[in-house]
Design an enzyme around this catalytic site. Sequence first.
Site, PDB file in Angstrom:
ATOM      1  N   GLY A 143       0.824  -1.207   0.000  1.00  5.71           N
ATOM      2  CA  GLY A 143       0.000   0.000   0.000  1.00  5.71           C
ATOM      3  C   GLY A 143       0.850   1.245   0.000  1.00  5.71           C
ATOM      4  N   CYS A 144       0.215   2.399   0.160  1.00 10.02           N
ATOM      5  CA  CYS A 144       0.922   3.682   0.131  1.00 10.02           C
ATOM      6  C   CYS A 144       1.927   3.806   1.271  1.00 10.02           C
ATOM      7  CB  CYS A 144      -0.081   4.828   0.226  1.00 10.02           C
ATOM      8  SG  CYS A 144      -1.274   4.827  -1.111  1.00 10.02           S
TER       9      CYS A 144
END
Length: 382
Positions: free
Chosen positions: A355-356
Site C-alpha cells: 500500500g501507500c
Amino acid sequence: MANNIEKMIAATFMEMAEGLETGSFGKKPKVALTGMGSEHGEENSMAAAKAAAKDGIDVYYIGTLEADGVTTVKVADDEEGHKKMEEMLKNGEVDAAVTMHFPFPIGVSTVGRCVTPAQGKEMYIANTTGTSSTERIEGMIKNAVYGIIAAKACGNPNPSVGILNVDGARQTEKALKQLKEQGYDIQFAESSRADGGCVMRGNDVLQASPDIMVTDSLTGNILVKMLSSANTGGSFEATGYGYGPGIGEGYEQLVMIVSRASGAPVIANAIRYAAQLVRGKVFDVAKKEFEAAKKAGLKEILDGLKASQKPAEEEVKEPPKEIVTAQIPGIEVMDLEDGVKTLWKIGIYAESGMGCTGPIILVSDANLAKAEEELKKAGYIS
C-alpha cells in the site's frame, strides 16, 4: 481527401521540426503527472510538467492548474487524480505516469536513478520502493535484473552491476555470479576501494562506481532521498530522477514514483526518465531479460536459496478465492507471507500487497475484523 493529405503532411513536418528542436524523433511519448499532494504545492508539479514538455513529451497534468504546452486533466483532489491516472493508463490514453505513491503488487519494485556528488555521474539504484520478494536475498537478486532492464531500456547496452555492502550482499553476489556462469550476461563493477570486488562501499555510492547499485528497497529509498536532497537540508529533492519505474515479471504498467518532497527538477527528470523507457520499449527489454535469466537457471537458484534458508514448512491450503478490498497495514514485510498463511489456516482468504504506507494484507470486508484479531493474536500487528 486532399484536406486529409495536407493535414498528414503538416503533422509530419511538425513532428520533424519538434524532433530537430528536442533531439527526439518519432511518436511523442505520452506521460501523465499527478500534480496534487506535493509538499511544495501544485505550482512545483506544474513547473516540472512545463519543463519536460519542452523535450518532445506530451505531458498530461492531472490537477487544477493549466499552462501552455501541457494538457490539463481537471480533478478535484489527490484521490480523484489517482483514479484518473489509473484509468488513463488502463485505457492506453498515456504510455506512462509519474506519481507520488502507488500500491505495486509484491514482485514489483522501482529502479531509482540519481546523480552522484563526487563526479556528477548517473547511477541506477535497484531498488527504491515496492518489494521484489518477501525474502531479502531473493529480492536483491531480482533487483539486479530489474536494474539491468531499466538501464538497457534507457540506452546502456552493457551496464555494470555492483552490490551494496548490506545484509545479504555476499549471498547475492554468489547467486549472481552463478547466474553469470550459467549464461546470463552480467558485467560486474569494481569497487573504487583498494581491495576491489563487486561488493560496494559508501565511497562507491558517492562516486557511482557501478552503473547499477543493487540493494534492498528500504536502503535504496534512503539512498535516493540523501543523494537528491543532500544540498538542501533534506526538505527539497533537487537532483536526480526520482524513485523510478515499477518493474516485475509480467508487469506492463509504466508507473514512475517521485516523493512529496521532490522538487520540480526531479519531477521533470522523472517524466524524461519515463519517456526514455517508452522510447526504449522497456516491456520488450524486460521480457528478453527475464527469458535470458530463466534460461540461465534463475528459478533454480532462487529455489535452492529458499531451501537452504528455511526449515520444512507445513503445507497450508489456500482457501477459495474471493474479492479482497479491505487493507490491514502495520505488518513487517518479512512477515507478510507468514501472516497470509496464518489467515489461510483458519479459512480466511487473504493476499499480500504493497500500500501507500508499506506492506499490507488484503481480505474481504466481511473478514476484516476477524483477520485483524487473528493477526494481533499471532503478533504480526499491534
